[in-house]
Design a protein around this motif. Structure first.
Motif, PDB file in Angstrom:
ATOM      1  N   SER B  87       0.830  -1.211   0.000  1.00 28.38           N
ATOM      2  CA  SER B  87       0.000   0.000   0.000  1.00 28.38           C
ATOM      3  C   SER B  87       0.860   1.254   0.000  1.00 28.38           C
ATOM      4  O   SER B  87       0.648   2.181  -0.780  1.00 28.38           O
ATOM      5  N   VAL B  91       1.165   4.074  -2.988  1.00 28.63           N
ATOM      6  CA  VAL B  91       0.817   5.485  -2.779  1.00 28.63           C
ATOM      7  C   VAL B  91       2.037   6.375  -3.059  1.00 28.63           C
ATOM      8  O   VAL B  91       1.908   7.428  -3.684  1.00 28.63           O
ATOM      9  N   TYR B 115      -8.945  -2.836  -6.890  1.00 23.11           N
ATOM     10  CA  TYR B 115      -8.711  -2.795  -5.450  1.00 23.11           C
ATOM     11  C   TYR B 115      -8.795  -1.324  -5.017  1.00 23.11           C
ATOM     12  O   TYR B 115      -8.079  -0.483  -5.560  1.00 23.11           O
ATOM     13  N   ALA B 120      -8.929   5.510  -4.081  1.00 26.63           N
ATOM     14  CA  ALA B 120      -8.788   6.393  -2.927  1.00 26.63           C
ATOM     15  C   ALA B 120      -7.530   7.251  -3.052  1.00 26.63           C
ATOM     16  O   ALA B 120      -7.555   8.467  -2.827  1.00 26.63           O
ATOM     17  N   SER B 239       1.952  -9.751   2.629  1.00 25.24           N
ATOM     18  CA  SER B 239       0.573  -9.942   3.088  1.00 25.24           C
ATOM     19  C   SER B 239      -0.140 -11.100   2.413  1.00 25.24           C
ATOM     20  O   SER B 239      -1.160 -11.554   2.910  1.00 25.24           O
ATOM     21  N   LYS B 240       0.341 -11.512   1.251  1.00 22.86           N
ATOM     22  CA  LYS B 240      -0.388 -12.518   0.466  1.00 22.86           C
ATOM     23  C   LYS B 240       0.492 -13.743   0.296  1.00 22.86           C
ATOM     24  O   LYS B 240       1.288 -14.054   1.156  1.00 22.86           O
TER      25      LYS B 240
END
Ligand code: PLP
Ligand code: PLP
Lengths: 422, 422
Positions: B87, B91, B115, B120, B239-240
């Motif tokens: 993330s 960003v 996603y 956002a 994370s995956k």
């Protein structure tokens, strides 16, 4: 940060990462109990799952209790947002306050000298940086008249909405008096400014007569209308204090009197990045809820904590003493935080030499120092300083003997440097 | 993420937090050796110190070696920036590419469904979101003609500069073919677009005939001019995959062919927030440099990894099979990643009922599902979908028996729901 880790903090966190170690006899029972309690509060009972975006609920509750004990004022878990270090929370709050559209740009008042995260974040957000100067002649105190000047100047070209305070100060090491905090709160009230109080050094107070007063406590002691109106965000971190656990990147912000709609936007904003690192959240919990008298880990915990803090206090004094023996160097008392920020006189020929190299004079000095002695300090120009004054920032973190040698080497280098350029 | 942690990863990380456990006989020697090696690479030999901003140098080297093994193409540590989860890196790269001032706003092409981090972040940065639709009729494939359409449309009102790809897809679970990746690279080359390849699910490939092809490998196999010109940022995460260690918030970006000045700005940008969490950096190292045959931890590591991945593959098939037995539900094969994204027909009376409540129809369905069964899935409208189509996203992460029950309950609820609103 070069200080010894506190055993209890690390034990609890390591147990949460590796629950098979809960059978390990060498780890005290209270650390194990704490790890079990925290694991039970993690999603899927695992430190490997995302937590809720504002942080693990149990940790937020423990932070609220910690604040309540500290301030004697109610604190609510819903007002606490855990973060990836204080840095992350500071940037989030700035983003929230700045992002409002509209005609003129948002102005943010920051101290000079400042911790450079503020200027960088303000620039990234296209907000306007409004400088107020700390008073070096009075131990880097914050003077409300100077705040007023900076605000008035800012109002001529932008819309000042935020006032940032760093207490205890980085790089300047001052600790604000209770009176001064009251004055700042009144000022924020009158001028309708949102207060951002960076209080990450709250445990690092060394000077006799200095004490840490949280903005929240003072705000509530002042009572209405202040306590009901003034909007405040206060930041804390595991990176400083007695723990110095920077690598975990963990901290939080408590918001006070925030408009509920804005607070909901904050919740939404932090959810975009999912959650703060869970190992850091766990470690933060051990900081806000340390071992109590009678717990197996209590004695060691207290001894380790005291050792760190008293060594820091000693090194703060040592730094000031050694520097102030050198003609041309003037160092305010390091009342708190982790740095000295001495002022240095630089002879005119040194200024010329710096100019010839296209460097700021204190950068020139620091580079020479690095080249000749291997000592690395940060020039004052990186933090901001009054035009025509020169400083550098040095941490008090190295072990005492090493620090003493560094201070002496630096002092003799300075003397030699001045002679060379006179 | 609801999966069992891999022992070796956690042991090494816990040892780095609590080096006193290096004496613990129950932990294998290779984990201890690894922890010593990593600790020696930490500032002050401690996981509690800030690392360099782009990450611990040794870990960046290990990531580079991992990429070189994976792709058969050179990789340089300097091009790798560790991050607080993918993330954070996503960003940062978006911020870097968007922040350029100038007349018209930057357009960023993203898949729909997507996603939601992308939409956002684009909104936060005041960039323009340009949607290209994945082809549900062809297993959510990416179609370059659709890319071309979206780009042409975007050019009418902004300056499209970035193309984001998620492969394998979240929420759509497709795995891109090698041919498709080549076509996308050619398109990016022709149209001078910066490629952002979100490859966090690279280890999560289940369907027969599907394989993961990294954008970087394909780019280099295509040779000049592509391999020398097309700018690419590829993202990965702990994370995956088989590890699922979301809570640690650790990942990285590798940049390829990035303009050196821009890359220097990137280094500056990430330095503002100091560094990614060190426990996560350590865990990432164990992922990119796992135990080797002959190492004491090897057998267990491989067994655990295989167990996780084969269970996921089984659950991916199971999901698709059960959903496709239900009239009105159509589920593309879950070729990769961790989600199904079935399409559901909703009867006109359900659309009316949703409208009356001011809800999107699939949100209405998901809320009813939650209320009546306690099952929580995310409506397709949260990810974007073609007008007039409805979906929900469900993870394949719960244990097999539980997932089977959930799928069956959800299916009967859907059937009942349709009957009720027909
Ligand atoms: C005044 C101040 N605020 C915030 C921070 C950031 O701390 P953290 O490590 O929690 O992000 C620092 C770090 O040095 C600091 O000095
Ligand atoms: C496609 C995609 N990219 C990025 C992320 C973020 O991962 P991380 O936990 O590394 O920040 C996710 C998480 O679900 C994802 O699905």
């Amino acid at each position: 940060m070069g200080q010894k880790p506190i055993t209890f903090l690390r034990q609890v966190t390591a147990l949460c990462l590796c629950p098979e170690l809960l059978d390990e006899p060498s780890i005290p029972q209270d650390a194990k109990g704490r790890a079990r309690r925290l694991l039970a509060a993690c999603a899927g009972q695992s430190a490997g799952a995302y937590s809720a975006s504002p942080g693990i609920e149990l940790v937020r509750q423990d932070v609220a209790r910690f604040l309540q004990r500290r301030d004697g004022v109610p604190a609510k878990p819903q007002d606490i947002f855990l973060s990836t270090g204080a840095s992350d929370a500071i940037v989030s709050i700035l983003k929230l306050l700045v992002s409002g559209e509209g005609g003129s740009r948002t102005g943010v008042l920051i101290p000079i000298p400042q911790y450079p995260l503020y200027s960088a974040a303000i620039a990234e957000l296209s907000a306007v940086q409004l400088n107020y100067y700390l008073d070096e002649e009075h131990c880097w105190a914050l003077d409300v008249a100077e705040l007023r000047r900076a605000l008035a100047e800012g109002r001529q070209h932008c819309c000042p909405r935020v006032l940032c305070i760093i207490n205890p100060g980085n790089p300047t090491g001052q600790v604000q008096s209770r009176q001064c905090i009251e004055d700042v709160i009144k000022f924020a009230f009158e001028e309708k400014l949102f207060l951002m109080a960076d209080e990450v050094y709250q445990d690092n107070i060394y000077a006799e007569g200095s004490a840490f007063h949280s903005f929240k406590k003072v705000l509530f002691e002042m009572g209405p209308p202040y306590s009901e109106v003034v909007e405040l965000a206060s930041f804390h971190s595991v990176s400083k204090g007695f723990m110095g656990e920077c690598g975990f990147r963990s901290g939080y912000v408590e918001v006070v009197n925030m408009d509920p709609d804005v607070q909901q936007q904050l919740a939404k904003l932090v959810s975009v990045r999912l959650c703060p690192p869970v190992p850091g959240q766990i470690l933060l919990d051990t900081v806000v809820d340390p071992p109590q008298p009678g717990d197996p880990s209590y004695e060691l915990f207290i001894a380790e904590k005291k050792a760190v803090l008293s060594a820091l206090a000693h090194k703060a004094r040592l730094t000031q003493e050694i520097f102030n023996q050198v003609p041309g160097i003037r160092c305010n008392p390091v009342q708190g935080a982790m740095y000295s920020f001495p002022r240095i006189e630089l002879p005119p020929r040194a200024l010329d030499a710096a100019k010839a190299q296209g460097q700021a004079p204190d950068m020139f000095f620091c580079m020479k120092l690095l080249e000749e002695t291997g000592i690395c300090v940060v020039p004052g120009s990186g933090f901001g300083q009054r035009e025509g004054t020169f400083h550098f920032r040095m941490t008090i973190l190295p072990p005492t003997e090493k620090l003493q040698v560094l201070l002496e080497k630096l002092s003799s280098f300075y003397t030699k440097f001045v002679k060379e350029y006179s």
